[in-house]
Enzyme design. Structure first.
Site, short mmCIF file in Angstrom:
data_model
loop_
_atom_site.label_atom_id
_atom_site.label_comp_id
_atom_site.label_asym_id
_atom_site.label_seq_id
_atom_site.Cartn_x
_atom_site.Cartn_y
_atom_site.Cartn_z
N HIS A 288 0.83 -1.21 0.00
CA HIS A 288 0.00 0.00 0.00
C HIS A 288 0.86 1.26 0.00
O HIS A 288 1.92 1.32 0.62
CB HIS A 288 -1.03 0.00 1.13
CG HIS A 288 -0.49 0.06 2.53
ND1 HIS A 288 -0.18 1.25 3.15
CD2 HIS A 288 -0.23 -0.91 3.44
CE1 HIS A 288 0.24 0.99 4.40
NE2 HIS A 288 0.22 -0.30 4.59
N ASP A 300 6.25 1.04 6.57
CA ASP A 300 4.82 0.72 6.48
C ASP A 300 4.13 1.74 5.59
O ASP A 300 3.69 2.78 6.06
CB ASP A 300 4.20 0.72 7.88
CG ASP A 300 2.74 0.33 7.88
OD1 ASP A 300 2.29 -0.27 6.90
OD2 ASP A 300 2.04 0.65 8.87
N GLU A 334 -5.19 2.01 2.83
CA GLU A 334 -5.09 0.77 3.61
C GLU A 334 -5.18 1.05 5.11
O GLU A 334 -5.81 0.30 5.85
CB GLU A 334 -3.77 0.05 3.31
CG GLU A 334 -3.65 -1.33 3.95
CD GLU A 334 -3.15 -1.33 5.39
OE1 GLU A 334 -3.30 -2.37 6.07
OE2 GLU A 334 -2.61 -0.29 5.86
N GLU A 335 -4.56 2.14 5.54
CA GLU A 335 -4.50 2.43 6.97
C GLU A 335 -5.87 2.73 7.57
O GLU A 335 -6.05 2.66 8.77
CB GLU A 335 -3.54 3.59 7.25
CG GLU A 335 -2.08 3.31 6.89
CD GLU A 335 -1.43 2.23 7.74
OE1 GLU A 335 -2.11 1.66 8.61
OE2 GLU A 335 -0.24 1.96 7.53
N ASP A 362 3.20 -6.40 3.66
CA ASP A 362 2.83 -5.28 4.53
C ASP A 362 3.24 -5.55 5.98
O ASP A 362 2.57 -5.11 6.91
CB ASP A 362 1.33 -4.99 4.44
CG ASP A 362 0.93 -3.72 5.19
OD1 ASP A 362 1.81 -2.89 5.44
OD2 ASP A 362 -0.25 -3.58 5.54
N HIS A 432 3.89 3.03 12.73
CA HIS A 432 2.98 4.16 12.93
C HIS A 432 3.59 5.24 13.82
O HIS A 432 2.85 5.93 14.54
CB HIS A 432 1.65 3.69 13.53
CG HIS A 432 0.84 2.83 12.63
ND1 HIS A 432 -0.41 2.36 12.97
CD2 HIS A 432 1.09 2.32 11.39
CE1 HIS A 432 -0.89 1.62 11.99
NE2 HIS A 432 0.02 1.58 11.02
#
Length: 469
Positions: A288, A300, A334-335, A362, A432
């Protein structure tokens, strides 16, 4: 007559010894035949590995990713940065001479965190590092000042429900594993609101911390009041827990300026190597393109997106054209729960029988160990055999499940799925957070990941038969 039938049946069994029969009476390959077919790819697999790990393509995925992340930065759903990232990739894939490069429109959420500030006022003045969680509402402009209640679990919160009313709930839940512990980030605000709390602060979902909060998605419920919610560092959560256990009163001032806007137009980014014999059949490789709005989104999921691109580049550079179409999809949104992937699925599911396998990377591009696989036992046996082609780099394991928010829609409908398995020990150190930068990435490890991705996708795309379901 009975004996004549038995003789006919024995002759038929002898004729198809070692074979399986289709319903139409034609023969399927025996597993020995399939093993021999896969063994025939040994030299091609070696050529892909040599090009990715030792040859002219060495470090290419890393270098491409570094330019991309240093140029664009983090890419939150609905942001100008994500728009810039998609335009960048559209041009880059065209320049790489991949085929059918195009964008497929998607509506994605648009949330911005705005100003964020938290400070402990009692028992002492202490600045608290916070990151608001996706879709959180704002505090009132003047902020919220309230006493804190610290809990270690939802059970403890419910047992102490009377104490929580009018307070800020701080969750100091221990990290067990991501799948289990992330429930506090996802549901923490809802559970706190149910007992009358005015805000919730959640210990970051991280296995290790250097005073760094980690953001992520959270979900409100229609029948529960919405309260502001953010993650705090492991260290601050543990400190407030110790204070609370000693009976110390804790007061925190919280100010958040988050805003939610109408959904924005975005795109899934697609490129292909068109199949030579069965172009309508598809092997899909993916990662993604969006990320959270902190760090650079290099791990990520920049790494997963760029080794997926690299897989097609390696195959193209070797002049290979598999029988089936190799399709690269760089997902958007995606998140926020696989928003782009869900819309892609709705658009293409009518052709589901033509999807041979869906692959997503991922969970980092650290040192790879093998492949997570979801599918039939027969398909798993074939994938195990394909993985033996990666013995030169000692990446041969096949694990029992495949993970991937973006490919889950297909796997639920029976399409075989695969996810890259790598050394994930440090993944949640940076996940994140502001720490998700190119410094996390290792070019040698990315080379190995790209080689795995390219070998597996090419062989599956080029074998005469699709994977059995």
């Amino acid at each position: 007559m009975k004996y004549l039938f038995l003789i006919f049946l024995m002759n038929l069994l002898h004729q198809y010894a070692g074979k399986s029969l289709r319903r139409d009476g034609s023969s399927l390959k025996s597993f020995e035949d399939i093993k021999n077919e896969i063994a025939g790819y040994t030299n091609i697999a070696k050529a892909i590995i040599d090009l990715a790990v030792h040859g002219k393509a060495q470090n290419r995925s890393y270098e491409r990713l570094a330019v991309f992340t240093d140029t664009i930065g983090p890419r939150l759903s609905g942001s100008k940065n994500l728009e810039a990232a998609i335009k960048y990739m559209f041009s880059a894939l065209q320049e790489d001479r991949l085929e059918n490069v195009h964008l497929e429109p998607v509506k994605v959420p648009h949330w911005e965190r705005g100003e964020e500030f938290a400070v402990m006022l009692e028992p002492r003045n202490h600045s608290i590092a916070i990151l608001g969680l996706g879709n959180s509402i704002a505090t009132p402009p003047e902020g919220i000042t309230a006493e804190v209640i610290v809990v270690a679990s939802f059970d403890e919160l419910h047992k102490r429900a009377q104490e929580a009313k009018g307070k800020i709930v701080v969750y100091n839940e221990p990290f067990i594993n991501y799948g289990e512990t992330v429930q506090y980030r996802l549901q923490g605000a809802v559970e706190a609101a149910k007992v009358g709390a005015v805000a919730s602060l959640i210990r970051s979902i991280a296995s290790f911390s250097i005073h760094s909060p980690h953001t992520g998605e959270q979900s409100y419920q229609p029948d529960v009041p919405q309260i502001p919610t953010a993650c705090i560092s492991v260290e601050d959560a543990e400190m407030m827990s110790r204070m609370s256990l000693r009976g110390t009163k804790i007061v925190v001032h919280l100010r958040m300026g988050a805003k939610t806007y109408p959904d924005s137009l975005s795109f899934n980014t697609v490129a292909e190597i068109v199949g030579s014999k069965y172009p309508e059949q598809v092997v899909l490789v993916s990662g993604h393109l969006d990320s959270w709005d902190v760090g650079q989104g290099a791990m990520d999921d920049g790494g997963g997106a760029f080794i997926s691109w690299e897989a097609l580049s390696l195959i193209k550079d070797l002049g290979l054209r598999p029988k089936r179409t190799l399709r690269l999809v760089l997902w958007t949104g995606e998140e926020q729960g696989g928003v782009g992937a869900k819309q892609y699925y709705q658009l293409h599911k009518e052709n589901i029988s033509n999807f041979d396998i869906v692959m997503e990377s991922d969970e980092g591009t650290f040192k790879p160990s093998g492949l997570g696989f979801a599918g039939s036992a027969e398909a798993r046996d074939i994938v195990r055999e394909i993985m033996t082609l990666l013995q030169p780099i000692n990446v041969t394991a096949v694990y029992n499940t495949a993970d991937g928010t973006d490919i889950a829609f297909w796997m639920r409908d029976g399409v075989p799925g695969a996810s890259l398995q790598d050394d994930i020990n440090k993944y949640f150190w940076f996940h994140h957070s502001q720490g998700d930068t190119m410094t996390v990435q290792d070019p040698n490890q990315m080379n190995l990941c790209a080689a795995v991705w390219a070998v597996v996708s090419y062989v599956i795309a080029d074998m005469e038969d699709m994977l059995p379901r």
